[in-house]
Motif scaffolding. Structure first.
Motif, PDB file in Angstrom:
ATOM      1  N   ASP A   1       0.835  -1.193   0.000  1.00  0.00           N
ATOM      2  CA  ASP A   1       0.000   0.000   0.000  1.00  0.00           C
ATOM      3  C   ASP A   1       0.870   1.242   0.000  1.00  0.00           C
ATOM      4  O   ASP A   1       1.971   1.252   0.522  1.00  0.00           O
ATOM      5  N   VAL A   2       0.319   2.287  -0.576  1.00  0.00           N
ATOM      6  CA  VAL A   2       0.989   3.576  -0.552  1.00  0.00           C
ATOM      7  C   VAL A   2       0.616   4.293   0.731  1.00  0.00           C
ATOM      8  O   VAL A   2      -0.557   4.568   0.977  1.00  0.00           O
ATOM      9  N   GLN A   3       1.581   4.569   1.542  1.00  0.00           N
ATOM     10  CA  GLN A   3       1.378   5.310   2.785  1.00  0.00           C
ATOM     11  C   GLN A   3       2.494   6.324   2.907  1.00  0.00           C
ATOM     12  O   GLN A   3       3.588   6.007   3.366  1.00  0.00           O
ATOM     13  N   LEU A   4       2.197   7.531   2.516  1.00  0.00           N
ATOM     14  CA  LEU A   4       3.212   8.574   2.499  1.00  0.00           C
ATOM     15  C   LEU A   4       3.438   9.134   3.903  1.00  0.00           C
ATOM     16  O   LEU A   4       2.473   9.425   4.620  1.00  0.00           O
ATOM     17  N   VAL A   5       4.706   9.286   4.236  1.00  0.00           N
ATOM     18  CA  VAL A   5       5.078   9.823   5.541  1.00  0.00           C
ATOM     19  C   VAL A   5       6.152  10.882   5.329  1.00  0.00           C
ATOM     20  O   VAL A   5       7.214  10.587   4.759  1.00  0.00           O
ATOM     21  N   GLU A   6       5.872  12.093   5.776  1.00  0.00           N
ATOM     22  CA  GLU A   6       6.840  13.181   5.679  1.00  0.00           C
ATOM     23  C   GLU A   6       7.692  13.244   6.948  1.00  0.00           C
ATOM     24  O   GLU A   6       7.232  12.881   8.033  1.00  0.00           O
ATOM     25  N   SER A   7       8.901  13.708   6.782  1.00  0.00           N
ATOM     26  CA  SER A   7       9.790  13.938   7.921  1.00  0.00           C
ATOM     27  C   SER A   7      10.694  15.119   7.609  1.00  0.00           C
ATOM     28  O   SER A   7      10.808  15.531   6.456  1.00  0.00           O
ATOM     29  N   GLY A   8      11.311  15.651   8.652  1.00  0.00           N
ATOM     30  CA  GLY A   8      12.279  16.713   8.458  1.00  0.00           C
ATOM     31  C   GLY A   8      11.800  18.099   8.793  1.00  0.00           C
ATOM     32  O   GLY A   8      12.575  19.065   8.718  1.00  0.00           O
ATOM     33  N   GLY A   9      10.537  18.237   9.152  1.00  0.00           N
ATOM     34  CA  GLY A   9      10.050  19.549   9.517  1.00  0.00           C
ATOM     35  C   GLY A   9      10.628  19.999  10.847  1.00  0.00           C
ATOM     36  O   GLY A   9      11.295  19.245  11.544  1.00  0.00           O
ATOM     37  N   GLY A  10      10.365  21.242  11.179  1.00  0.00           N
ATOM     38  CA  GLY A  10      10.849  21.775  12.437  1.00  0.00           C
ATOM     39  C   GLY A  10      10.843  23.286  12.430  1.00  0.00           C
ATOM     40  O   GLY A  10      10.208  23.911  11.573  1.00  0.00           O
ATOM     41  N   SER A  11      11.547  23.847  13.387  1.00  0.00           N
ATOM     42  CA  SER A  11      11.627  25.295  13.527  1.00  0.00           C
ATOM     43  C   SER A  11      13.017  25.766  13.149  1.00  0.00           C
ATOM     44  O   SER A  11      14.014  25.130  13.509  1.00  0.00           O
TER      45      SER A  11
END
Length: 117
Positions: free
Chosen positions: A1-11
């Motif tokens: 299945d396609v399950q997109l997960v973003e990472s790397g955000g922040g302040s």
């Protein structure tokens, strides 16, 4: 299945850099166009950068020359290198893939927050 997960955000402070990554494309990694979008509460979602099926790339005027979208074929991720960040880049950032007939994207990640102060 396609399950997109973003990472790397922040302040980050204005002028700084962040790199976002999106994983979970499964079998569509080589099949569909994919892109990064962002949204601020109360405003419409904005397309930030897009890699089309023919490998052409486009950017929103507001990020041209500062952001770079790329695909890491080894890691099977979609990345967004964001440089010279401005306060107006503050938003929730989403990756998405596979455009359908109505022009929308079929698969979306849950989003990652980027805050520039």
């Amino acid at each position: 299945d396609v399950q997109l997960v973003e990472s790397g955000g922040g302040s980050v402070q204005a002028g700084g850099s962040l790199k976002l990554s999106c994983s979970g494309f499964a079998y569509v990694f080589t099949m569909c166009e994919m892109g990064w979008y962002r949204q601020v509460p109360g405003r419409e979602r904005e397309e930030v950068a897009l890699i089309r099926y023919n490998r052409s790339i486009s950017y929103a005027d507001s990020v041209k020359g500062r952001f770079i979208i790329s695909k890491d074929n080894d890691k099977r991720t979609l990345d967004l290198q964001m440089n010279d960040l401005k306060t107006e880049d503050t938003a929730s950032y989403y990756c998405a893939t596979c455009r359908v007939v109505d022009g929308s994207m079929r698969h979306w990640g849950q989003g990652t927050q980027v805050t520039v102060s």
